[in-house]
Design an enzyme around this catalytic site. Structure first.
Site, PDB file in Angstrom:
ATOM      1  N   CYS A 102       0.854  -1.191   0.000  1.00 36.46           N
ATOM      2  CA  CYS A 102       0.000   0.000   0.000  1.00 36.46           C
ATOM      3  C   CYS A 102       0.889   1.240   0.000  1.00 36.46           C
ATOM      4  CB  CYS A 102      -0.885  -0.014   1.239  1.00 36.46           C
ATOM      5  SG  CYS A 102      -1.788   1.513   1.470  1.00 36.46           S
ATOM      6  N   CYS A 106      -3.951   7.033  -1.771  1.00 34.18           N
ATOM      7  CA  CYS A 106      -5.274   7.019  -2.427  1.00 34.18           C
ATOM      8  C   CYS A 106      -6.332   7.653  -1.536  1.00 34.18           C
ATOM      9  CB  CYS A 106      -5.683   5.595  -2.760  1.00 34.18           C
ATOM     10  SG  CYS A 106      -4.475   4.769  -3.771  1.00 34.18           S
ATOM     11  N   THR A 193      -4.033   4.938   7.584  1.00 38.28           N
ATOM     12  CA  THR A 193      -2.987   4.606   6.617  1.00 38.28           C
ATOM     13  C   THR A 193      -2.083   5.807   6.354  1.00 38.28           C
ATOM     14  OG1 THR A 193      -4.317   2.941   5.523  1.00 38.28           O
ATOM     15  CG2 THR A 193      -2.639   3.994   4.182  1.00 38.28           C
ATOM     16  N   GLU A 259      -0.047   1.890   9.282  1.00 35.91           N
ATOM     17  CA  GLU A 259      -1.323   2.239   9.906  1.00 35.91           C
ATOM     18  C   GLU A 259      -1.042   2.636  11.353  1.00 35.91           C
ATOM     19  OE1 GLU A 259      -0.882  -1.108   8.892  1.00 35.91           O
ATOM     20  OE2 GLU A 259      -1.384  -0.596   6.837  1.00 35.91           O
ATOM     21  N   HIS A 294     -13.233   5.661  -3.379  1.00 37.89           N
ATOM     22  CA  HIS A 294     -12.227   4.835  -2.710  1.00 37.89           C
ATOM     23  C   HIS A 294     -12.409   3.343  -3.019  1.00 37.89           C
ATOM     24  CE1 HIS A 294      -8.842   4.783  -0.157  1.00 37.89           C
ATOM     25  NE2 HIS A 294      -9.393   4.156   0.853  1.00 37.89           N
ATOM     26  N   TYR A 298      -9.355   0.525  -5.084  1.00 43.19           N
ATOM     27  CA  TYR A 298      -8.756  -0.763  -4.719  1.00 43.19           C
ATOM     28  C   TYR A 298      -8.252  -1.549  -5.921  1.00 43.19           C
ATOM     29  CZ  TYR A 298      -9.043  -0.293   0.221  1.00 43.19           C
ATOM     30  OH  TYR A 298      -8.793   0.133   1.496  1.00 43.19           O
ATOM     31  N   CYS A 300      -5.637  -0.834  -6.984  1.00 38.08           N
ATOM     32  CA  CYS A 300      -4.220  -0.913  -6.594  1.00 38.08           C
ATOM     33  C   CYS A 300      -3.845  -2.357  -6.283  1.00 38.08           C
ATOM     34  CB  CYS A 300      -3.940  -0.020  -5.399  1.00 38.08           C
ATOM     35  SG  CYS A 300      -4.821  -0.537  -3.909  1.00 38.08           S
ATOM     36  N   GLU A 448      -6.530  -5.062   4.583  1.00 35.22           N
ATOM     37  CA  GLU A 448      -7.005  -3.791   4.035  1.00 35.22           C
ATOM     38  C   GLU A 448      -8.006  -4.044   2.904  1.00 35.22           C
ATOM     39  OE1 GLU A 448      -3.934  -1.245   2.520  1.00 35.22           O
ATOM     40  OE2 GLU A 448      -5.301   0.422   2.298  1.00 35.22           O
TER      41      GLU A 448
HETATM   42  C1  LIG Z   1      -5.144  -1.937   6.740  1.00 40.10           C
HETATM   43  C2  LIG Z   1      -6.254  -0.956   6.903  1.00 40.10           C
HETATM   44  C3  LIG Z   1      -6.074   0.363   6.476  1.00 40.10           C
HETATM   45  C4  LIG Z   1      -7.089   1.302   6.678  1.00 40.10           C
HETATM   46  N1  LIG Z   1      -6.875   2.613   6.322  1.00 40.10           N
HETATM   47  C5  LIG Z   1      -7.783   3.562   6.663  1.00 40.10           C
HETATM   48  C6  LIG Z   1      -7.519   4.948   6.434  1.00 40.10           C
HETATM   49  O1  LIG Z   1      -6.492   5.340   5.904  1.00 40.10           O
HETATM   50  N2  LIG Z   1      -8.443   5.853   6.825  1.00 40.10           N
HETATM   51  C7  LIG Z   1      -9.587   5.479   7.417  1.00 40.10           C
HETATM   52  O2  LIG Z   1     -10.371   6.352   7.766  1.00 40.10           O
HETATM   53  N3  LIG Z   1      -9.871   4.170   7.658  1.00 40.10           N
HETATM   54  C8  LIG Z   1      -9.000   3.213   7.285  1.00 40.10           C
HETATM   55  N4  LIG Z   1      -9.283   1.879   7.519  1.00 40.10           N
HETATM   56  C9  LIG Z   1     -10.495   1.553   8.253  1.00 40.10           C
HETATM   57  C10 LIG Z   1     -11.590   0.815   7.509  1.00 40.10           C
HETATM   58  O3  LIG Z   1     -12.373   1.701   6.754  1.00 40.10           O
HETATM   59  C11 LIG Z   1     -12.394   0.070   8.603  1.00 40.10           C
HETATM   60  O4  LIG Z   1     -11.581  -1.000   9.034  1.00 40.10           O
HETATM   61  C12 LIG Z   1     -13.729  -0.433   8.135  1.00 40.10           C
HETATM   62  O5  LIG Z   1     -14.607   0.640   7.880  1.00 40.10           O
HETATM   63  C13 LIG Z   1     -14.346  -1.379   9.170  1.00 40.10           C
HETATM   64  O6  LIG Z   1     -14.399  -0.767  10.422  1.00 40.10           O
HETATM   65  P1  LIG Z   1     -13.798  -1.531  11.695  1.00 40.10           P
HETATM   66  O7  LIG Z   1     -12.422  -1.927  11.392  1.00 40.10           O
HETATM   67  O8  LIG Z   1     -14.052  -0.641  12.856  1.00 40.10           O
HETATM   68  O9  LIG Z   1     -14.628  -2.848  11.815  1.00 40.10           O
HETATM   69  P2  LIG Z   1     -16.063  -3.032  12.441  1.00 40.10           P
HETATM   70  O10 LIG Z   1     -16.904  -1.830  12.128  1.00 40.10           O
HETATM   71  O11 LIG Z   1     -15.959  -3.414  13.857  1.00 40.10           O
HETATM   72  O12 LIG Z   1     -16.617  -4.245  11.599  1.00 40.10           O
HETATM   73  C14 LIG Z   1     -16.444  -5.605  11.968  1.00 40.10           C
HETATM   74  C15 LIG Z   1     -17.663  -6.395  11.490  1.00 40.10           C
HETATM   75  O13 LIG Z   1     -18.829  -5.892  12.136  1.00 40.10           O
HETATM   76  C16 LIG Z   1     -19.820  -5.542  11.177  1.00 40.10           C
HETATM   77  N5  LIG Z   1     -20.531  -4.345  11.657  1.00 40.10           N
HETATM   78  C17 LIG Z   1     -20.003  -3.143  12.013  1.00 40.10           C
HETATM   79  N6  LIG Z   1     -20.969  -2.295  12.407  1.00 40.10           N
HETATM   80  C18 LIG Z   1     -22.130  -2.970  12.309  1.00 40.10           C
HETATM   81  C19 LIG Z   1     -23.494  -2.640  12.576  1.00 40.10           C
HETATM   82  N7  LIG Z   1     -23.854  -1.427  13.033  1.00 40.10           N
HETATM   83  N8  LIG Z   1     -24.434  -3.588  12.338  1.00 40.10           N
HETATM   84  C20 LIG Z   1     -24.088  -4.809  11.878  1.00 40.10           C
HETATM   85  N9  LIG Z   1     -22.819  -5.184  11.613  1.00 40.10           N
HETATM   86  C21 LIG Z   1     -21.852  -4.278  11.815  1.00 40.10           C
HETATM   87  C22 LIG Z   1     -19.030  -5.251   9.887  1.00 40.10           C
HETATM   88  O14 LIG Z   1     -19.835  -5.425   8.723  1.00 40.10           O
HETATM   89  C23 LIG Z   1     -17.907  -6.280   9.994  1.00 40.10           C
HETATM   90  O15 LIG Z   1     -18.332  -7.512   9.507  1.00 40.10           O
HETATM   91  C24 LIG Z   1      -8.300   0.905   7.279  1.00 40.10           C
HETATM   92  C25 LIG Z   1      -8.482  -0.429   7.674  1.00 40.10           C
HETATM   93  C26 LIG Z   1      -7.474  -1.350   7.501  1.00 40.10           C
HETATM   94  C27 LIG Z   1      -7.701  -2.759   7.992  1.00 40.10           C
END
Ligand SMILES: Cc1cc2nc3c(=O)[nH]c(=O)nc-3n(C[C@H](O)[C@H](O)[C@H](O)COP(=O)(O)OP(=O)(O)OC[C@H]3O[C@@H](n4cnc5c(N)ncnc54)[C@H](O)[C@@H]3O)c2cc1C
Length: 507
Positions: A102, A106, A193, A259, A294, A298, A300, A448
């Site tokens: 990564c 982006c 990120t 991250e 965004h 992906y 990428c 990611e």
């Molecule tokens: C390597 C990596 C890089 C990233 N880079 C960035 C970045 O640069 N900037 C940024 O802003 N974000 C970034 N993210 C964040 C990414 O957008 C989030 O990981 C993603 O939105 C999921 O949120 P979470 O990790 O909190 O998981 P969770 O929200 O906890 O999700 C876990 C599970 O629970 C489910 N879930 C969550 N909420 C609910 C609900 N209300 N009802 C039912 N099911 C639900 C989801 O569908 C999923 O299956 C990155 C993530 C990763 C892993």
């Protein structure tokens, strides 16, 4: 504070990251100069490659800004045509190929483009000045050649509750104090990120907001070294291999992702850098526009996939099995999956349309399909790479053992594949596969791919919203001969998505 500079080369970029006094914690210790940390440095190199590419291949990674008439890095450009959106994808694939990880820019590019149109439409409704301020910010970052981080994901606490319902108000970033010069924010963003490798961070909303969430409806730009920010660096699988003496066990010694968790303790955003303040009804539009760009970014991963397919093919050759039909078939399957990711992303970009602001945005349905493929196909490509690589991908002895005067000779003898291939080459390729599927760069290639830009269910919700099942039912009812007056009307009701499917390409 951000210096008055114009970053053009990777050297300028490395220099720009020094002496910023960021507060960064890693392994329970505060780090002085992140760029010099051996675990962090490969992630800086990956961003630096975005500057190198703009010089080596200006067609792909740079463009003339319509605002300044100067050549700028494509990551800072506001798309003026479908071609601009398509070129973003081509640049992303190339950078994936060159780094195998990564390259972290982006999210900033997509934040800039989505906010450009959202601030315009907010001002149309509320007669505000967000768009003018935002454009001034865009011109400033274009002139400076800065790296922008997109801080969207809040830590979110109990996912079933809205921001204002959380037990602790800091679980979503919110306004902690208002003054006539600006606002102060507190809270935390997870998984950010490239945040340490960025000069500016755009703080955005994670989810749609209601009236009671008004203090959470804040969007603004903050220098990454602003007072009150603490970074806690994320551990990546096998990250300490970057501390090893040799360059073999690490798999990809040059490049990695980054991250961190970002904690805001009353961080000030001056009025001129605030791009949403209380307009909670536009939070959903911002989330949707950002994820639209965004999710097709992906592609990428198809560039990274090219590296992994190449590594699997080399591993097969070094083992002497490259002519076996199932190996060829598995490489073909990996390529099919990889190109499917690219195809849906680039198609989304080709189907871009103009927003009221004049900026172009890709097609939402295809962007979601692209990202949904990414959540699955990268894992399948990784699985096939493991199949082809053999068990050594996870059981190889260390470089120190290979370098040992006594056992090294034994390892080179017993881990020999094809006679003309040095054992070290075989080991290096297996370590690269390990790095991309189990090690540091699996974070970027797999996790990611799963969660970045939203977990799989987020795409399914968007696909379901736009799938127009009534229209499709009407098509079937009409053709089947069922008498239904309503269906005839519905079959002619072409939606935004199909309007784009059927119209000639915009130029
Ligand atoms: C390597 C990596 C890089 C990233 N880079 C960035 C970045 O640069 N900037 C940024 O802003 N974000 C970034 N993210 C964040 C990414 O957008 C989030 O990981 C993603 O939105 C999921 O949120 P979470 O990790 O909190 O998981 P969770 O929200 O906890 O999700 C876990 C599970 O629970 C489910 N879930 C969550 N909420 C609910 C609900 N209300 N009802 C039912 N099911 C639900 C989801 O569908 C999923 O299956 C990155 C993530 C990763 C892993």
């Amino acid at each position: 504070m951000i210096k008055e500079i114009s970053i053009k080369t990777s050297k300028d970029y490395f220099d720009s990251l020094r002496n910023r006094n960021l507060i960064v914690y890693y392994f329970g210790e505060q780090i002085d100069e992140p760029i010099d940390h051996p675990i962090i440095r490969p992630s800086v190199n990956a961003v630096a490659k975005t500057y190198d590419l703009a010089i080596e291949n200006p067609e792909i990674a740079s463009v003339i800004s319509p605002f300044t008439n100067k050549r700028i890095n494509r990551f800072l450009h506001i798309a003026q045509s479908p071609e601009d959106v398509v070129m973003q994808n081509k640049m992303q694939r190339r950078l994936g190929q060159l780094t195998g990880t990564c390259f972290q820019r982006c999210v900033g590019m997509d934040a800039l483009n989505s906010l450009f149109s959202v601030t315009y439409e907010m001002d149309e409704k509320y007669n505000g000045s967000y768009h003018k301020k935002f454009k001034e910010f865009v011109v400033m970052v274009q002139n400076g050649g800065f790296v922008i981080g997109g801080a969207m994901t809040d830590v979110k606490g109990d996912r079933s509750l809205a921001p204002h319902q959380q037990n602790d108000p800091d679980l979503y970033v919110h306004i902690s104090k208002r003054t006539n010069k600006g606002v102060y924010i507190s809270g935390a963003k997870a998984h950010q990120t490239g945040c340490l490798n960025s000069h500016w961070m755009i703080v955005m909303r994670t989810i749609r907001l209601g009236e009671k969430d008004i203090d959470y409806a804040i969007v603004g730009a903050i220098p990454t070294d602003a007072k009150g920010i603490t970074y806690i660096y994320g551990r990546q699988s096998c990250d300490t291999r970057s501390l090893d003496e040799g360059d073999i066990d690490v798999g990809n010694a040059q490049y990695a992702g980054q991250e961190a968790m970002v904690i805001f303790d009353n961080v000030f955003i001056p009025n001129e850098r605030i791009f949403m303040n209380g307009e909670y009804d536009f939070a959903a539009m911002l989330v949707e526009r950002f994820t639209c760009y965004h999710r097709r970014s992906y592609v990428c991963k198809s560039g990274v996939g090219d590296v992994l397919i190449g590594a699997a093919a080399a591993a097969a050759e070094y083992n002497g099995v490259e002519k076996a039909s199932h190996i060829k078939d598995k490489l073909t399957e990996m390529t099919h999956l990889n190109e499917t990711i690219y195809a849906t992303g680039i198609a989304s970009s080709y189907q871009s349309h103009e927003t009221a602001s004049g900026a172009y945005i890709c097609d939402d349905m295809l962007a979601n399909v692209c990202k949904h493929h990414v959540t699955k196909f990268t894992y399948e490509i990784g699985r096939l790479a493991h199949d082809i690589a053999g068990g050594l991908v996870a059981t190889l002895p260390s470089q120190k053992d290979f370098d040992h005067p006594k056992i090294g000779i034994l390892l080179k003898k017993y881990l020999k594949g094809r006679k003309e291939i040095p054992t070290e080459n075989r080991v290096r390729i297996l370590r690269l596969i390990e790095n991309m599927t189990l090690g540091r760069n699996a974070v970027g290639y797999l996790t990611e791919s799963m969660h970045g830009a939203g977990s799989p269910q987020a795409q399914r919700i968007q696909i379901a919203r736009e799938m127009q099942v009534e229209f499709k039912k009407a098509l079937a009812i009409e053709l089947s001969g069922i008498k239904n007056n309503n269906s005839e009307k519905l079959t002619n009701k072409i939606t935004d998505y199909f309007a784009r499917v059927f119209s000639p390409p915009e130029s």
